[in-house]
Design a protein around this motif. Structure first.
Motif, mmCIF file in Angstrom:
data_model
loop_
_atom_site.group_PDB
_atom_site.id
_atom_site.type_symbol
_atom_site.label_atom_id
_atom_site.label_comp_id
_atom_site.label_asym_id
_atom_site.label_seq_id
_atom_site.Cartn_x
_atom_site.Cartn_y
_atom_site.Cartn_z
ATOM 1 N N SER A 1 0.832 -1.196 0.000
ATOM 2 C CA SER A 1 0.000 0.000 0.000
ATOM 3 C C SER A 1 0.873 1.256 0.000
ATOM 4 O O SER A 1 2.068 1.189 0.291
ATOM 5 C CB SER A 1 -0.892 -0.002 1.238
ATOM 6 N N PRO A 2 0.276 2.411 -0.278
ATOM 7 C CA PRO A 2 1.034 3.659 -0.195
ATOM 8 C C PRO A 2 1.596 3.934 1.200
ATOM 9 O O PRO A 2 2.538 4.692 1.353
ATOM 10 C CB PRO A 2 0.007 4.723 -0.581
ATOM 11 N N THR A 3 1.023 3.288 2.216
ATOM 12 C CA THR A 3 1.522 3.464 3.581
ATOM 13 C C THR A 3 2.658 2.492 3.907
ATOM 14 O O THR A 3 3.163 2.489 5.016
ATOM 15 C CB THR A 3 0.382 3.270 4.607
ATOM 16 N N GLY A 4 3.036 1.627 2.935
ATOM 17 C CA GLY A 4 4.144 0.705 3.121
ATOM 18 C C GLY A 4 3.764 -0.638 3.718
ATOM 19 O O GLY A 4 4.630 -1.474 3.936
ATOM 20 N N ILE B 1 -8.603 -0.793 1.653
ATOM 21 C CA ILE B 1 -7.550 -1.802 1.648
ATOM 22 C C ILE B 1 -7.304 -2.287 3.076
ATOM 23 O O ILE B 1 -7.183 -1.482 4.000
ATOM 24 C CB ILE B 1 -6.233 -1.223 1.097
ATOM 25 N N TYR B 2 -7.204 -3.628 3.219
ATOM 26 C CA TYR B 2 -6.996 -4.248 4.522
ATOM 27 C C TYR B 2 -5.766 -5.134 4.520
ATOM 28 O O TYR B 2 -5.402 -5.717 3.499
ATOM 29 C CB TYR B 2 -8.198 -5.113 4.901
ATOM 30 N N ALA B 3 -5.141 -5.275 5.682
ATOM 31 C CA ALA B 3 -4.027 -6.202 5.896
ATOM 32 C C ALA B 3 -4.591 -7.595 6.200
ATOM 33 O O ALA B 3 -5.805 -7.763 6.395
ATOM 34 C CB ALA B 3 -3.167 -5.720 7.060
ATOM 35 N N ALA B 4 -3.729 -8.582 6.275
ATOM 36 C CA ALA B 4 -4.158 -9.956 6.535
ATOM 37 C C ALA B 4 -4.861 -10.103 7.880
ATOM 38 O O ALA B 4 -5.706 -10.988 8.054
ATOM 39 C CB ALA B 4 -2.964 -10.890 6.463
ATOM 40 N N ASP B 5 -4.552 -9.250 8.852
ATOM 41 C CA ASP B 5 -5.199 -9.316 10.162
ATOM 42 C C ASP B 5 -6.502 -8.508 10.210
ATOM 43 O O ASP B 5 -7.030 -8.242 11.288
ATOM 44 C CB ASP B 5 -4.245 -8.854 11.262
ATOM 45 N N ASP B 6 -7.016 -8.111 9.032
ATOM 46 C CA ASP B 6 -8.244 -7.325 8.882
ATOM 47 C C ASP B 6 -8.123 -5.893 9.368
ATOM 48 O O ASP B 6 -9.113 -5.179 9.463
ATOM 49 C CB ASP B 6 -9.449 -7.991 9.558
ATOM 50 N N SER B 7 -6.912 -5.436 9.661
ATOM 51 C CA SER B 7 -6.753 -4.037 10.058
ATOM 52 C C SER B 7 -6.793 -3.146 8.806
ATOM 53 O O SER B 7 -6.306 -3.516 7.740
ATOM 54 C CB SER B 7 -5.447 -3.822 10.825
ATOM 55 N N LEU B 8 -7.398 -1.998 8.968
ATOM 56 C CA LEU B 8 -7.534 -1.033 7.888
ATOM 57 C C LEU B 8 -6.175 -0.427 7.555
ATOM 58 O O LEU B 8 -5.465 0.046 8.449
ATOM 59 C CB LEU B 8 -8.503 0.078 8.311
ATOM 60 N N ILE B 9 -5.804 -0.449 6.282
ATOM 61 C CA ILE B 9 -4.569 0.187 5.839
ATOM 62 C C ILE B 9 -4.882 1.587 5.328
ATOM 63 O O ILE B 9 -4.309 2.556 5.775
ATOM 64 C CB ILE B 9 -3.854 -0.646 4.766
ATOM 65 N N TYR B 10 -5.802 1.680 4.387
ATOM 66 C CA TYR B 10 -6.233 2.996 3.913
ATOM 67 C C TYR B 10 -7.496 2.858 3.073
ATOM 68 O O TYR B 10 -7.865 1.770 2.662
ATOM 69 C CB TYR B 10 -5.125 3.719 3.139
#
Length: 102
Positions: free
Chosen positions: A51-54, A81-90
């Motif tokens: 993601s743009p946040t790295g 966009i979400y990470a594998a742990d379902d945390s919000l990326i952006y």
């Protein structure tokens, strides 16, 4: 805009395939020439989406409102966009356009 193939089934289900993801979702007619659709696309295991946040992205949730003229459609909405742990990326505003293929 990434190229994709979407299949809108009569039962309201939806599948999406891109070179880097596959997704499933639903769609609903909202008028004679308008519809909403929602799809979760999981990134392919062999594809690294940063993601743009790295952070490494695992999946994207897309929600659109769209209009069609029979052969083409355009839509606008949100892509989250979400990470594998379902945390919000952006999240970002997004647009799409497509055309009917036979």
């Amino acid at each position: 805009m990434d190229a994709y193939t979407a299949t809108f089934e009569p039962d309201g289900s939806l599948t999406v395939t891109t070179s880097k993801s596959t997704g499933k979702g639903t769609w609903t007619a909202t008028g004679d020439t308008s519809f909403d659709f929602s799809v979760r696309e999981d990134f392919n295991p062999d594809y690294t989406q940063i993601s743009p946040t790295g952070k490494r992205a695992a999946y994207i949730q897309i929600d659109f409102s769209a209009q069609h003229d029979g052969e083409k459609f355009t839509g606008a909405g949100k892509a989250v966009i979400y990470a594998a742990d379902d945390s919000l990326i952006y999240a970002t505003d997004a647009g799409t356009e497509g055309r009917r293929v036979s």
